[in-house]
Design an enzyme around this catalytic site. Structure first.
Site, PDB file in Angstrom:
ATOM      1  N   ALA A 142      -4.028   3.795   0.265  1.00  0.00           N
ATOM      2  CA  ALA A 142      -4.753   3.939   1.536  1.00  0.00           C
ATOM      3  C   ALA A 142      -5.992   4.825   1.391  1.00  0.00           C
ATOM      4  CB  ALA A 142      -3.810   4.461   2.616  1.00  0.00           C
ATOM      5  N   GLY A 188      -0.199   3.991  -5.564  1.00  0.00           N
ATOM      6  CA  GLY A 188       0.199   2.726  -6.171  1.00  0.00           C
ATOM      7  C   GLY A 188       1.599   2.736  -6.756  1.00  0.00           C
ATOM      8  N   VAL A 195       0.838  -1.195   0.000  1.00  0.00           N
ATOM      9  CA  VAL A 195       0.000   0.000   0.000  1.00  0.00           C
ATOM     10  C   VAL A 195       0.872   1.243   0.000  1.00  0.00           C
ATOM     11  CG1 VAL A 195      -1.762   1.268   1.310  1.00  0.00           C
ATOM     12  CG2 VAL A 195      -1.722  -1.223   1.388  1.00  0.00           C
ATOM     13  N   CYS A 196       0.460   2.255  -0.757  1.00  0.00           N
ATOM     14  CA  CYS A 196       1.060   3.586  -0.657  1.00  0.00           C
ATOM     15  C   CYS A 196      -0.058   4.604  -0.830  1.00  0.00           C
ATOM     16  CB  CYS A 196       2.200   3.774  -1.661  1.00  0.00           C
ATOM     17  SG  CYS A 196       1.706   3.763  -3.387  1.00  0.00           S
ATOM     18  N   GLN A 197       0.223   5.723  -1.442  1.00  0.00           N
ATOM     19  CA  GLN A 197      -0.788   6.749  -1.644  1.00  0.00           C
ATOM     20  C   GLN A 197      -1.583   6.503  -2.924  1.00  0.00           C
ATOM     21  OE1 GLN A 197      -1.268   8.872   0.787  1.00  0.00           O
ATOM     22  NE2 GLN A 197      -2.897  10.044  -0.182  1.00  0.00           N
TER      23      GLN A 197
END
Length: 197
Positions: free
Chosen positions: A100, A75, A71-73
């Site tokens: 997220a 992808g 997970v990041c902001q």
């Protein structure tokens, strides 16, 4: 998005919500900075920022099982992490579509903390401000100031081509992005339960 030689794919937030209820072996790794993680993260996820993951890929890979979600902001960083883990033999990692925020918007269980701009938004603001400064400065101060817009444009093009972001790394080091304590290899990786444990 599954290719012929790998089982790695993207994962929709709704599917992750189902997996969280059904699979005890699920490990969710958030590769954003500690400050971003602090402001919003998926409940039960582990924060292993991308630079730390890149330095300790083999150590992390040794702890992971078959069901890993990155997970990041948006992808981008999660995909970079997936590629790193793939080189270490983890070819069953999924990149969460929408990151997220997408999970939160889909009604997923998240933890919200101190709100701040995410790193990608800060990069857009900094780059846009520098280009605008270059153009306005070139008009009213000296034509040479326009070079600033060209430099930033070149940097953004290189960033896209190389899938890296020097401006993002520089902004991550700024004091307002350091309010949360960045994890170390010991605190980040060792907290993840070893596969099969």
């Amino acid at each position: 998005m599954t290719s012929a030689n790998t089982t790695v794919t993207t994962l929709e937030p709704e599917t992750l919500r189902q997996w969280m209820a059904q699979h005890e072996d699920l490990v969710i790794i958030d590769v954003r900075s500690a400050a971003e993680f602090e402001s919003l993260h998926i409940r039960g996820s582990y924060n292993v920022p991308l630079p730390l993951l890149s330095e300790h890929t083999a150590d992390l890979a040794a702890r992971l099982g078959e069901r890993v979600v990155l997970v990041c902001q948006s992808g981008v960083r999660a995909e970079q992490a997936r590629q790193k883990l793939s080189t270490a033999g983890v070819d069953t990692a999924y990149v969460l579509t929408g990151g997220a925020p997408g999970f939160a918007n889909a009604g997923g269980d998240v933890v919200r903390g101190a709100q701040r701009w995410d790193l990608e938004r800060q990069v857009r603001m900094a780059a846009g401000s520098l280009v605008l400064t270059g153009l306005v400065g070139g008009r009213f101060v000296s034509p040479k100031v326009r070079a600033l817009a060209g430099i930033v444009g070149t940097g953004l093009a290189f960033s896209a081509a190389s899938n890296t972001c020097a401006m993002g790394k520089a902004l991550a080091a700024m004091p307002w992005n350091k309010t949360a304590q960045e994890p170390t290899a010991t605190t980040a990786i060792q907290q993840i339960p070893a596969a099969g444990a």
